[in-house]
Design an enzyme around this catalytic site. Structure first.
Site, PDB file in Angstrom:
ATOM      1  CG  ASP A  80      13.857 -14.587  35.041  1.00 12.35           C
ATOM      2  OD1 ASP A  80      14.968 -14.033  35.044  1.00 12.35           O
ATOM      3  OD2 ASP A  80      13.422 -15.229  34.065  1.00 12.35           O
ATOM      4  CE  LYS A  81      17.180  -7.302  33.445  1.00 10.64           C
ATOM      5  NZ  LYS A  81      18.146  -7.626  32.364  1.00 10.64           N
ATOM      6  CG  HIS A  82      11.788  -9.849  29.823  1.00 13.42           C
ATOM      7  ND1 HIS A  82      12.286 -10.808  28.962  1.00 13.42           N
ATOM      8  CD2 HIS A  82      11.254  -8.877  29.038  1.00 13.42           C
ATOM      9  CE1 HIS A  82      12.052 -10.443  27.718  1.00 13.42           C
ATOM     10  NE2 HIS A  82      11.422  -9.272  27.731  1.00 13.42           N
ATOM     11  CB  SER A  83      16.086  -6.362  29.670  1.00 14.33           C
ATOM     12  OG  SER A  83      16.375  -5.185  28.920  1.00 14.33           O
ATOM     13  CB  THR A 120      21.157 -12.768  27.865  1.00 16.50           C
ATOM     14  OG1 THR A 120      20.689 -11.478  28.291  1.00 16.50           O
ATOM     15  CG2 THR A 120      21.822 -13.464  29.040  1.00 16.50           C
ATOM     16  NE  ARG A 168       3.480  -9.661  18.025  1.00 13.87           N
ATOM     17  CZ  ARG A 168       4.297  -9.585  19.066  1.00 13.87           C
ATOM     18  NH1 ARG A 168       4.666 -10.694  19.716  1.00 13.87           N
ATOM     19  NH2 ARG A 168       4.771  -8.429  19.463  1.00 13.87           N
ATOM     20  CB  SER A 183       5.177 -12.065  23.169  1.00 14.24           C
ATOM     21  OG  SER A 183       6.383 -12.687  22.769  1.00 14.24           O
ATOM     22  CE  LYS A 187       9.523 -15.264  25.302  1.00 18.70           C
ATOM     23  NZ  LYS A 187       8.582 -14.539  24.435  1.00 18.70           N
ATOM     24  CE  LYS A 188      11.346 -13.532  31.473  1.00 20.60           C
ATOM     25  NZ  LYS A 188      12.701 -14.109  31.654  1.00 20.60           N
TER      26      LYS A 188
END
Length: 436
Positions: A80-83, A120, A168, A183, A187-188
């Site tokens: 996967d990828k996260h931005s 997204t 937060r 955070s 999730k990942k």
């Protein structure tokens, strides 16, 4: 575990043992820690920070607060990828089908827009019928049959993160690198990944504007992820201008299809997408080098496999079967289009990227409040890249709006967000550095 003692020790700068952090998160998830105690813990962490081991413990405890998915039956590397978020950043839409068509499985759990950045899920929500919150059975079916699925976070994945983040958000502790790291990664990790690539942005359209701050976050994310058993790298990418030439939900879906059709070769958007694809393929052992990874990703676009994979994903998740063949038939178009006129003759030397993103929000393409409905039709497109030489009055972008007066107002506002110079700006690479 007495919550106030944990808070006191962190307030005083002590390192918390993993068991104590785990007990605090378990109590928070169960509801036996108050909102005030969560806020105090977040503020103490904000000012005192956390060691690498503390952040790993926090991340794992938040991961284990809910379900942890397993993809043992897929038989492919799970990646996967996260931005960290940007303007005109629709890389995920293109990246998932590209690497899926190269042999990876991508169960991508994404989010909605936040502030000036597009989400997204909001982009995919512009596609009629696309289910961004499918059942777990449908999610698994899409990953198994297509190789990728882009959906929203379910209520059972890392629920501790949802509660901590809500606190937060209203206590000015969002910027804590330790809490950001936990955070994102909780999730990942809960999604059952084996490999992860992070897009950490810097610039005037990023949450971390300075390169140094972005690099510090990237290093924290990579170190903690690897410490928690998730192989991770990060790319620092430039967000001093929109990544794509479009910003707005349906418009960015159209841009995605253009990239996957090979019509945006050499653009900043395609360059970034290929860089992330290469990194994911290298991490998963599909290719022996980044260069060969980029070549394989280009081949997936050129052969049409990536576009076909995107279309199959859309259809399995409820969208039209002929979406990639007839996107204009399925995507709603804004009734008003207004050109943004260049305010002077010269080179486009700079722009306020954050305010460009907020212009889309002002048009209705983003949220001011969580409950706001989004108009998927509106936004900006055909934005010229920085460095382009323009004549005064020449269109440098187009506003798509639901209302003529508002679209004209936004067009004038957008024109003022650009700097025009007699001298072309220095060319900046879209990917500054790889970490990990």
């Amino acid at each position: 575990m007495i919550p106030q003692e944990t808070i006191r020790r962190k307030r005083d700068g002590e390192d918390l043992p993993a068991a104590e952090i785990g007990a605090f998160i378990e109590a928070m998830t169960a509801g036996s820690v108050s909102e005030g105690q969560i806020a105090a813990f977040a503020m103490a962490t904000f000012f005192r920070g956390m060691t690498r081991d503390e952040v790993i413990a926090l991340t794992l405890a938040m991961r284990d607060s809910g379900d942890v998915l397993s993809w043992a039956d897929v038989g492919k590397p799970i990646s996967d990828k996260h931005s960290t978020g940007g303007v005109g950043d629709n890389v995920s839409l293109m990246l998932a089908p590209i690497v899926a068509s190269c042999g990876l499985a991508v169960p991508m759990i994404s989010g909605r827009g936040l502030g000036h950045t597009g989400g997204t899920l909001d982009k995919l929500g512009a596609i009629p019928g696309y289910d961004v919150m499918p059942s777990e059975a449908l999610f698994r079916r899409a990953v198994n049959e297509v190789g990728c699925a882009i959906i929203g976070q379910t209520g059972d994945l890392a629920p501790a993160d949802k509660r901590l983040y809500a606190v937060r958000d209203v206590t000015a502790t969002v910027e804590s690198i330790a809490l950001i790291t936990a955070s994102i990664l909780s999730k990942k990790l809960a999604a059952g990944l084996q490999h992860l690539v992070l897009d950490v942005k810097f610039g005037n359209g990023a949450f971390m504007e300075g390169v140094e701050d972005a690099e510090a976050l990237a290093k924290s994310l990579v170190e903690v992820a690897n410490g928690a058993g998730l192989g991770t790298t990060a790319l620092l990418t430039d967000m001093n201008e929109p990544l794509a030439d479009a910003a707005g939900n349906a418009l960015e879906v159209l841009h995605c299809l253009d990239v996957l059709s090979g019509n945006k070769a050499g653009t900043r958007s395609e360059t970034a997408t290929l860089a992330f694809a290469a990194d994911m393929l290298l991490q998963a052992g599909i290719v022996p080098s980044l260069e060969e990874g980029a070549s394989m990703a280009r081949g997936a676009i050129a052969s049409g496999r990536a576009l076909e994979t995107f279309g199959r994903m859309v259809h399995v998740l409820g969208g039209p079967a002929d979406f990639v063949e007839r996107p204009g038939h399925h995507l709603a178009a804004a009734p008003v289009t207004v050109a943004v006129a260049a305010p002077a003759t010269g080179h486009l030397a700079g722009c306020d990227t954050r305010l460009l993103g907020l212009a889309v929000v002002e048009l209705g393409g983003g949220r001011r409040q969580v409950s706001d409905e989004i108009d998927p039709r509106v936004g900006l497109d055909r934005m010229l890249p920085l460095g382009t030489y323009v004549q005064k009055g020449e269109p440098i972008a187009f506003v798509h709006g639901a209302d003529q007066a508002l679209a004209e107002h936004i067009a004038g506002h957008v024109a003022g967000l650009y700097t025009i110079s007699d001298v072309p700006p220095e060319t900046r690479p879209v990917v500054l550095k790889r970490i990990g």
